[in-house]
Design an enzyme around this catalytic site. Structure first.
Site, short mmCIF file in Angstrom:
data_model
loop_
_atom_site.label_atom_id
_atom_site.label_comp_id
_atom_site.label_asym_id
_atom_site.label_seq_id
_atom_site.Cartn_x
_atom_site.Cartn_y
_atom_site.Cartn_z
N ALA A 1 1.23 -3.87 -5.16
CA ALA A 1 0.69 -2.77 -4.36
C ALA A 1 -0.16 -1.12 -4.94
O ALA A 1 0.97 -1.23 -5.50
CB ALA A 1 1.10 -2.77 -3.19
N MET A 2 -1.23 -0.61 -4.33
CA MET A 2 -0.96 0.82 -5.23
C MET A 2 -0.85 1.62 -4.09
O MET A 2 -2.58 1.32 -3.39
CB MET A 2 -1.86 0.89 -6.09
CG MET A 2 -2.77 2.02 -6.53
SD MET A 2 -1.54 3.18 -7.67
CE MET A 2 -1.44 4.53 -7.77
N GLU A 3 -0.92 2.80 -3.96
CA GLU A 3 -0.92 3.20 -3.02
C GLU A 3 -1.67 4.58 -2.72
O GLU A 3 -2.15 5.90 -2.45
CB GLU A 3 0.69 4.52 -3.05
CG GLU A 3 0.73 5.80 -3.64
CD GLU A 3 1.49 5.59 -5.87
OE1 GLU A 3 1.32 6.16 -5.99
OE2 GLU A 3 1.04 3.92 -5.14
N ASN A 4 -3.22 4.73 -3.24
CA ASN A 4 -4.22 5.11 -3.29
C ASN A 4 -4.25 6.13 -1.77
O ASN A 4 -4.58 5.35 -0.85
CB ASN A 4 -5.15 4.77 -3.38
CG ASN A 4 -5.41 3.33 -4.59
OD1 ASN A 4 -5.45 3.59 -5.78
ND2 ASN A 4 -5.27 1.92 -4.34
N HIS B 1 7.08 1.14 1.87
CA HIS B 1 7.42 2.19 0.18
C HIS B 1 5.06 2.44 0.28
O HIS B 1 5.27 3.73 -0.59
CB HIS B 1 7.30 0.79 -0.92
CG HIS B 1 7.61 1.04 -1.87
ND1 HIS B 1 8.18 1.48 -2.71
CD2 HIS B 1 6.47 1.90 -2.89
CE1 HIS B 1 8.18 1.93 -3.85
NE2 HIS B 1 7.02 2.49 -4.00
N GLU B 2 4.03 2.00 0.24
CA GLU B 2 2.93 2.68 -0.38
C GLU B 2 2.43 3.57 0.66
O GLU B 2 2.56 4.34 0.99
CB GLU B 2 1.75 1.34 -0.51
CG GLU B 2 2.52 0.32 -1.01
CD GLU B 2 2.76 0.59 -2.59
OE1 GLU B 2 1.74 1.86 -2.39
OE2 GLU B 2 3.42 0.02 -3.31
N HIS C 1 4.24 6.34 0.58
CA HIS C 1 3.92 7.58 -1.11
C HIS C 1 2.32 8.62 -0.73
O HIS C 1 2.06 9.45 -1.43
CB HIS C 1 2.70 6.09 -1.56
CG HIS C 1 4.46 6.44 -3.04
ND1 HIS C 1 4.66 6.98 -3.91
CD2 HIS C 1 4.36 4.71 -2.99
CE1 HIS C 1 5.73 5.89 -4.50
NE2 HIS C 1 5.13 4.97 -4.67
N GLU D 1 8.72 7.58 -7.27
CA GLU D 1 8.64 6.32 -6.86
C GLU D 1 10.02 5.94 -6.47
O GLU D 1 10.29 4.42 -5.55
CB GLU D 1 9.04 5.05 -8.34
CG GLU D 1 7.20 4.66 -8.63
CD GLU D 1 6.06 3.69 -7.56
OE1 GLU D 1 6.38 3.88 -6.53
OE2 GLU D 1 4.88 4.41 -7.81
#
Length: 876
Positions: A294-297, A329-330, A333, A352
């Site tokens: 996953a990525m926190e854009n 988590h995301e 961020h 992180e």
């Protein structure tokens, strides 16, 4: 359908958002590989993707500040072909038409001017084109099965340095700017970006121009765009519109993530003391798999379906936990990383590590029934396994190149970072810590920081010397070891003498570093722990009560503990009365010390034997995992492996018998997880009753034979022990599966086979993309678990075929990683030769880490297993 290349572009500069108007505020000097003197304030981005052709046309208008006269402007670009470049005034009058010079090795584009550009504000207008990839970096495509046949969706992944593949930009975290995005797309598709859609303009020919609201000031790696046949669930929380975006037909599987996100967002709004600042927060679930989960854009988190959606036909209780924790988590961020960003990749650990820590904190708070506090021990062990060997590195590490930036996302960054933060929160207190976090957010919003900016706020709130302790644990690598030299009862109290050393697996003669270590110690059964800061390498303390002493009580410290033999015996004899978290910590420390040669390896067997049947299910899960690891170490010694397997089975099967194969009414999630763990471990050891039962259930037509919670487990065991006919029937099942998430799992299971011929067949399927290009890496990695030499050999011999799914920045970890489970002494030379021929000097650390893992395994097998074998013989 052919897509016209002409762009509709914003005729004039869109008004800058209220979030920003200046270049990023940074504490201390900027860290950048790009020349200083020119910086972006705002990007107007226009893109026309051609998904079928895997190409795109782009145009960007960059508003920039020139703070001293210059004849060159250099920014990042990778794989982009420029059509034109123009510099205009803020009123759009052409000032200069620069020459364009592209440096592919440096991933830059330099615009050379005919005359010096004076100080001031200008616009750099670029027209260009590029490629859409099929590995999960830059702008990339994912193909997946749909009701009408194969479908294709587009997504972006710009961390750490991939925005430059879609937008020529100052692609470094220091250069924060705002963005306005528009896209010329098929009218039937949904386009998603960081901000809400403000307009959809009909362009004719089934095309629309979608425009998004201006973003806040942010780093390029947080920008996001997706396009596909999507659907969206939404809800409103604290003034923010939450959404889950899925492929068509899968929205029901995203309901749990949406519901969880409501609670998570409310909690973080409270905890951070700063309300989430964007009008919407989507989580976009992508089919398949990639090099990340996953990525926190900002405002548009991207997650792969396996960690975002719950498919009722295959998802397990553990999957539900994973969806919640990764969602937490995301979302964290959005503050820690997005609102406040690190100045440079040296400090990515703070993003992180903090997110990993607070994800666990929030999960414990909101789902106490999961009892996830015990998970912290296992997470800490992941970090310590890497931190105890010569290839380790400090938490804060200097990053010089793009290749090095891709290497920092490891267990030292995530798990050690989280463990250190948890230890320091325990040291300063929950309230002081939270107050420091809130102050850090207020003082640095929309800016960039370094780690010391954070410590300064924590120290101010706590009025304790946090920075010095934090520096010890983040600026130097390695693990402190607290040796309990003496623990003696004197008049109702226990006097304890401690000495701090350093724990290492492969450097017994290494001169120990010194740490300031916050230690918590407690007499077993006494409710009053005692805290001490070990400084100068030693400490003495007096504990109330008499009895066995546990150091690192509660397991919040990042250090190993080694007990004098008599103390270890007393703890082992009292093992059943220890809190579950300390039982797990003792098991972890004992096995680590045994591998390092600091304790008799037979001690781990004695400790596992001391565990009562009534122990916490997660303690038994730890025993199951340790048993599986030791069993694998015996690979190559059939007699020794059989003997150990028989003993482990005798301990684990009675626990499974208590649980049964069928979920009980009111059963806890930890018990459900333990059932799956035990069946997996026993099945991997080849227990005939377990394998037979799995096959029976797999073949049964009864609807209850394979419950969703055990489907992965049962299918995995069947695949592992399948003959050619059974394996082929499972392959046909996988090929016909319509759900991308289930399809991914079925192909992963095919790669579990113990048969090397079938393993080669699985690799052939991966190379032929039968499972879908996004799952190719997954299959290779899974085959490597049991057939490392085969997977490594096939992969390195097919690098050209794998080029589309293994991007240049991740191949330095992918290829050597396939050899991680080998025990071949000759492999080190092979790996180094391969790395020398294929990787840049600064990109070879993953290779050295794999070599260290292989050498450690060889040492444990030859020097430690004989003691366990002798213990097993004596137990007969």
């Amino acid at each position: 359908m052919a897509i016209r290349a002409a762009l509709c572009f914003i005729a004039s500069l869109t008004a800058l958002p209220v979030f920003s108007a200046t270049v990023s505020n940074v504490s201390g000097p900027a860290t950048t590989q790009l020349p200083l003197g020119v910086a972006p304030i705002h990007y107007d981005v226009s893109i026309t993707p051609d998904a079928a052709a895997l190409t795109f046309a782009g145009k960007v208008r960059i508003t920039m500040v020139v703070d001293r006269p210059t004849t060159t402007i250099t920014l990042n670009a990778n794989g982009i072909a420029f059509n034109s470049a123009v510099i205009t005034s803020m009123g759009d009058a052409v000032v200069q038409t620069p020459a364009i010079e592209v440096n592919n090795d440096a991933q830059t584009a330099t615009f050379r001017l005919g005359a010096a550009l004076p100080k001031g504000r200008y616009k750099l207008v670029l027209d260009y084109k590029g490629r859409i990839g099929q590995s999960s970096v830059g702008l990339f495509a994912l193909d997946y099965p749909a009701a009408h046949g194969k479908a294709r969706a587009l997504y972006t992944q710009f961390a750490s340095s991939y925005a430059r593949r879609m937008i020529p930009s100052w692609d470094e975290p220091y250069y924060k700017a705002s963005f306005t995005v528009e896209a010329n797309v098929p009218a039937s598709d949904m386009a998603v970006s960081n901000m809400p859609v403000t307009s959809r303009t009909d362009l004719g020919n089934d095309r629309v121009l979608v425009r998004f609201a201006p973003s806040p000031k942010m780093s390029t790696y947080l920008l996001f765009f997706a396009l596909g046949d999507f659907e969206r669930l939404s809800a409103k929380v604290d003034g923010t519109e939450l959404g889950v975006v899925t492929r068509r037909g899968a929205t029901a599987q995203g309901q749990y993530l949406l519901d969880s996100s409501k609670d998570i967002l409310r909690e973080f709004n409270r905890y951070f003391g700063t309300t989430y600042p964007l009008p919407k927060l989507d989580n976009i679930a992508a089919p398949g798999s990639g090099i990340f989960s996953a990525m926190e854009n900002w405002g548009a988190i991207m997650s792969f379906e396996s960690v975002a959606l719950l498919d009722p036909s295959i998802s397990t209780p553990r999957d539900r936990q994973k969806v919640f924790s990764i969602g937490a988590h995301e979302i964290s961020h959005q503050w820690f990383g997005n609102l406040v960003t690190m100045n440079w990749w040296d400090d990515i650990w703070l993003n992180e590590g903090f997110a990993s820590w607070i994800e666990a904190r929030l999960t414990r708070r909101m789902h106490p029934e999961w009892n996830t506090s015990l998970d912290a021990v296992n997470e800490r062990e992941l970090a310590m396994a890497e931190d105890a060997v010569a290839t380790t590195h400090p938490v804060i590490q200097h990053v010089s190149t793009v290749e090095q930036a891709s290497q920092v996302f490891d267990r030292i960054t995530y798990q050690k970072g989280a463990a250190v933060i948890g230890m320091l929160e325990e040291y300063v207190g929950e309230t002081a810590w939270r107050n420091g976090v809130r102050s850090y957010m207020r003082n640095n919003a929309y800016g960039s920081t370094v780690s010391d900016d954070f410590w300064k706020q924590i120290e101010k709130a706590a009025n304790k010397p946090v920075t010095a302790i934090a520096h010890d644990f983040t600026l130097q690598s390695g693990i402190p070891m607290i040796r309990v030299e003496q623990a003696r009862c004197v008049r109702g109290a226990t006097n304890v003498t401690l000495r701090q050393e350093e724990f290492t697996m492969d450097r017994p003669d290494k001169k120990a570093l010194l740490w300031r270590v916050p230690v918590i110690a407690q007499v077993v059964g006494n409710p009053k722990p005692v805290r001490v800061l070990v400084t100068g390498g030693k400490a003495a303390l007096k504990l109330p009560g008499c009895g066995p002493v546990v150091v690192n009580a509660g397991q919040t410290g990042y250090y190993r503990v080694l007990y004098a033999p008599e103390n270890f015996i007393s703890i082992t004899n009292s093992f059943a009365s220890l809190p579950a978290v300390d039982q797990m910590g003792m098991l972890a420390d004992t096995w680590a010390q045994a591998q390092a040669g600091l304790q008799d390896p037979a001690d781990i067997m004695k400790m596992m034997k001391a565990i009562p049947m009534t122990a916490d299910p997660q303690v038994w899960g730890k025993v199951s995992g340790l048993s599986a690891n030791i069993y694998r170490l015996y690979r190559g010694d059939a007699q020794g492996q059989a003997r150990f397997g028989a003993y482990a089975t005798s301990r684990l099967k009675p626990i499974l018998a208590q649980l049964g194969w069928t979920e009980k009414t009111g059963e806890s999630v930890p018990h459900a997880n333990l059932r799956s763990d035990l069946i997996n471990t026993l099945g991997a050891m080849g227990d005939p009753e377990i394998v037979t039962e799995a096959r029976k259930r797999y073949s049964s037509s009864s609807p209850g034979a394979v419950p969703a919670a055990l489907r992965k487990t049962i299918y995995s065991i069947v695949a592992m022990h399948a003959d050619a006919a059974t394996w082929e029937s499972m392959r046909v099942l996988a090929s016909k599966e319509a759900s991308p998430q289930t399809k991914r799992e079925l192909y992963r299971q095919l790669a579990l086979t113990t048969d090397p011929v079938l393993a080669k067949r699985a690799l052939d399927l991966a190379l032929a993309s039968e499972a879908g290009a996004p799952n190719t890496r997954l299959i290779f990695g899974q085959v490597a678990d049991l057939h490392g030499e085969l997977a490594y050999g096939v992969a390195t011999g097919a690098m050209n075929k794998l080029e589309s799914v293994v991007d240049a920045d991740s191949r330095n970890s992918f290829y050597p990683g396939l050899a991680r489970n080998l025990s071949d002494p000759a492999m080190a030379a092979k790996l180094r030769a391969f790395a020398s021929a294929n990787f840049a000097d600064g990109a070879r650390r993953p290779t050295e880490e794999v070599i260290a893992t292989i050498e450690h395994r060889l040492m444990v097998t030859s020097k430690r297993l004989p003691s366990i074998s002798r213990w097993l013989s004596a137990e007969r």
